[in-house]
Design an enzyme around this catalytic site. Structure first.
Site, PDB file in Angstrom:
ATOM      1  N   HIS A 191       0.843  -1.202   0.000  1.00 36.84           N
ATOM      2  CA  HIS A 191       0.000   0.000   0.000  1.00 36.84           C
ATOM      3  C   HIS A 191       0.881   1.256   0.000  1.00 36.84           C
ATOM      4  CE1 HIS A 191      -3.293   2.734   0.887  1.00 36.84           C
ATOM      5  NE2 HIS A 191      -2.450   3.319   1.716  1.00 36.84           N
ATOM      6  N   HIS A 229       1.425   4.690  -2.819  1.00 36.01           N
ATOM      7  CA  HIS A 229       1.634   6.131  -2.591  1.00 36.01           C
ATOM      8  C   HIS A 229       2.852   6.718  -3.309  1.00 36.01           C
ATOM      9  CE1 HIS A 229      -1.155   7.285   0.702  1.00 36.01           C
ATOM     10  NE2 HIS A 229      -1.054   6.039   1.125  1.00 36.01           N
ATOM     11  N   GLU A 272      -5.662   9.360  -0.681  1.00 34.00           N
ATOM     12  CA  GLU A 272      -6.049   7.949  -0.549  1.00 34.00           C
ATOM     13  C   GLU A 272      -7.010   7.475  -1.643  1.00 34.00           C
ATOM     14  OE1 GLU A 272      -4.833   5.690   1.451  1.00 34.00           O
ATOM     15  OE2 GLU A 272      -3.688   6.937   2.824  1.00 34.00           O
ATOM     16  N   SER A 285      -3.826   0.542  -5.036  1.00 34.98           N
ATOM     17  CA  SER A 285      -3.362  -0.720  -4.443  1.00 34.98           C
ATOM     18  C   SER A 285      -4.470  -1.742  -4.232  1.00 34.98           C
ATOM     19  CB  SER A 285      -2.642  -0.448  -3.113  1.00 34.98           C
ATOM     20  OG  SER A 285      -3.538   0.096  -2.164  1.00 34.98           O
TER      21      SER A 285
HETATM   22 FE   FE2 Z   1      -2.491   5.262   2.451  1.00 38.84          FE
END
Ligand code: FE2
Length: 254
Positions: A125, A130, A177, A196
């Site tokens: 993740h 990111h 996010e 993700s």
């Molecule tokens: Fe995150």
């Protein structure tokens, strides 16, 4: 830009080393499986900046990233580093790191029986989801500024600061996010939760959630549930838009 120029204080205690040589062949194989599952969809539906960032920071399909190697490529581009931490950080430490262009990065990897979902972020993740975006100069500046604004709010005591931080948390959720962006007449994904997660991304692309034009007021007032699929998400026109929105939020809330 140089992390040495912004030494961490509250976050210092959460910093760890990534013991890269300790990852097992099975863990590298799980990473490879995760990347293989995501890339076909992302080549079609991720924003160009994510895909460029993936190559620029040298992520690979076959091995778990060595953060020191990632940082050798990322640091000179935007001043960001993926900095290994022990797990969830309290807000003051988290924002201090963002303000110093250091992204708190977990080093553990989910196991093969939870490929789709982990309740807490792991290296897949954090790094796959990111870090590629941190190679983009505008996104890089936006995220650092976001950290600075929130670090300032955590310093101010009192109930109103808590309310303001909750609103800023929504800005993070619906951009970093779960953000969407319009590019070439299509909706593309850039938020790490979509990058993700195959299931959630597929649902969003199939029209399973309402997509609204990004609007700062709407986002600051939009509640969300971290454990549920998202019923509404927001699409921006450019990354400059979220940087400007953060400055606007700062002048309103700061
Ligand atoms: Fe995150």
């Amino acid at each position: 830009m140089n992390p040495q120029a912004s030494p961490l204080t509250v976050a210092e205690t959460y910093l760890i080393q990534q013991n890269w040589s300790a990852y097992t062949p099975e863990q590298h194989a799980v990473w490879a499986e995760l990347v293989r599952r995501r890339m076909p969809q992302l080549h079609r539906h991720a924003c160009q900046e994510y895909l460029d960032g993936f190559d620029q920071i040298g992520l690979r399909e076959d091995t778990i990233p060595n953060l020191a190697e990632v940082n050798k490529r990322l640091g000179p581009r935007t001043g960001w580093n993926a900095t290994p931490v022990s797990g969830f950080l309290p807000p003051d430490a988290f924002f201090e790191m963002l303000a110093a262009r250091q992204f708190p990065t977990t080093t553990w990897l989910r196991s093969r029986d939870s490929l789709e979902y982990t309740p807490e972020p792991d290296i897949f993740h954090d790094v796959f989801g990111h870090v590629p975006m941190h190679a983009h100069p505008v996104f890089a500046d936006f995220l650092q500024h976001y950290g600075k604004v929130c670090a300032h709010l955590t310093d101010s005591a009192g109930g109103t600061a808590k309310d303001k931080l909750e609103r800023m948390g929504r800005l993070f959720w619906f951009t970093v996010e779960f953000g969407l962006i319009r590019q070439n007449g299509e909706i593309k994904v850039y938020g790490s939760g979509l990058i993700s997660s195959h299931g959630e991304c597929t649902r969003v692309l199939a029209g399973g959630c309402e997509v609204k034009d990004f609007d700062l007021d709407a986002v600051l007032n939009q509640e969300f549930d971290t454990g549920e699929m998202q019923p509404v998400l927001y699409a921006v026109e450019s990354f400059t838009q979220i940087y400007e929105a953060t400055k606007q939020a700062e002048s309103r809330l700061g």
